[in-house]
Scaffold this motif. Structure first.
Motif, PDB file in Angstrom:
ATOM      1  N   GLY A 101      96.173  -3.313  35.389  1.00 55.56           N
ATOM      2  CA  GLY A 101      95.404  -2.110  35.698  1.00 55.56           C
ATOM      3  C   GLY A 101      94.784  -1.488  34.461  1.00 55.56           C
ATOM      4  N   LEU A 102      94.485  -0.225  34.597  1.00 59.03           N
ATOM      5  CA  LEU A 102      93.886   0.531  33.505  1.00 59.03           C
ATOM      6  C   LEU A 102      94.888   0.718  32.371  1.00 59.03           C
ATOM      7  N   VAL A 103      94.363   0.923  31.167  1.00 59.02           N
ATOM      8  CA  VAL A 103      95.219   1.236  30.028  1.00 59.02           C
ATOM      9  C   VAL A 103      95.735   2.663  30.231  1.00 59.02           C
ATOM     10  N   GLY A 150     103.172   5.954  28.288  1.00 56.00           N
ATOM     11  CA  GLY A 150     102.672   5.038  29.307  1.00 56.00           C
ATOM     12  C   GLY A 150     102.299   3.685  28.713  1.00 56.00           C
ATOM     13  N   ARG A 151     101.659   3.700  27.555  1.00 56.26           N
ATOM     14  CA  ARG A 151     101.307   2.437  26.897  1.00 56.26           C
ATOM     15  C   ARG A 151     102.561   1.713  26.408  1.00 56.26           C
ATOM     16  N   ARG A 176     104.112   0.097  29.479  1.00 56.77           N
ATOM     17  CA  ARG A 176     103.336  -1.079  29.904  1.00 56.77           C
ATOM     18  C   ARG A 176     103.619  -2.262  28.986  1.00 56.77           C
ATOM     19  N   ASP A 177     103.636  -2.018  27.678  1.00 54.25           N
ATOM     20  CA  ASP A 177     103.891  -3.091  26.726  1.00 54.25           C
ATOM     21  C   ASP A 177     105.311  -3.638  26.872  1.00 54.25           C
ATOM     22  N   ALA A 178     106.285  -2.744  27.024  1.00 52.73           N
ATOM     23  CA  ALA A 178     107.684  -3.174  27.182  1.00 52.73           C
ATOM     24  C   ALA A 178     107.851  -3.963  28.477  1.00 52.73           C
ATOM     25  N   GLN A 179     107.165  -3.553  29.547  1.00 45.59           N
ATOM     26  CA  GLN A 179     107.256  -4.273  30.827  1.00 45.59           C
ATOM     27  C   GLN A 179     106.668  -5.666  30.693  1.00 45.59           C
ATOM     28  N   GLY A 180     105.549  -5.775  30.009  1.00 50.63           N
ATOM     29  CA  GLY A 180     104.952  -7.094  29.788  1.00 50.63           C
ATOM     30  C   GLY A 180     105.873  -8.015  29.008  1.00 50.63           C
TER      31      GLY A 180
END
Length: 176
Positions: free
Chosen positions: A130-132, A138-139, A142-146
């Motif tokens: 999705g969007l950044v 939040g970033r 997202r990075d940790a989830q990836g």
């Protein structure tokens, strides 16, 4: 070990990933354990949890554990059982909110998977499509989830991506 082995089911919000994971396990003649990482912090989340329980139906043992995933899997993943972990995304969020190091916990989980002999299905959100996110937290999430998804995908036998309720196998162990 059954032919299912360990499986990671990825997908976006409302993609059908949990229902697909439940169907995978539903085909097995083992005791079904649902390891829930969600916490019912508000009325809306309580309603979501109730809906998930209703959707699963009878025949599941439910274990709720927001943080101690490896310890709980060590206890619950035994002969004659299959465990569904739903979901790694909420587990990661819980770890970050508790100020625990997600990479340390992911390594613990991989070490457990290296020696585990019983089938486990993990559900996780693919949040990088999705969007950044606008905020630093939040970033970071997202990075940790990836990173977590990549780590677990490398450690399991099977990986499926679900979109619109349809699975696409990205990695699948084939017995000879």
């Amino acid at each position: 070990m059954t032919s299912l082995g360990t499986t990671l089911v990825l997908g976006g919000a409302r993609s059908g990933k949990s229902a697909f994971a439940e169907r995978l396990i539903g085909e097995m003649s083992l005791t079904k354990v649902y390891l829930a990482t969600a916490t019912a912090g508000d009325d809306e989340m309580q309603a979501r949890i109730a809906q998930h329980r209703k959707q699963r139906g009878e025949g599941w043992i439910t274990v709720e554990e927001p943080l101690a995933l490896v310890d709980t899997l060590t206890r619950e993943s035994t002969i004659g059982r299959v465990v569904l972990v739903d979901c790694l995304t909420l587990w990661l969020s819980n770890l970050m909110m508790a100020e625990r190091d997600p990479e340390v916990e992911a390594k613990r989980l991989v070490r457990f998977l290296d020696v585990s002999r019983y089938p486990i299905v993990f559900v996780s959100n693919e949040v990088g499509l999705g969007l950044v996110p606008e905020t630093p937290i939040g970033r970071a999430f997202r990075d940790a989830q990836g990173r977590l998804n990549q780590t677990i995908a490398a450690a399991v036998n099977n990986v499926a991506f679900v979109a619109a309720g349809l699975p696409l196998w990205l990695k699948r162990f084939q017995e000879n």
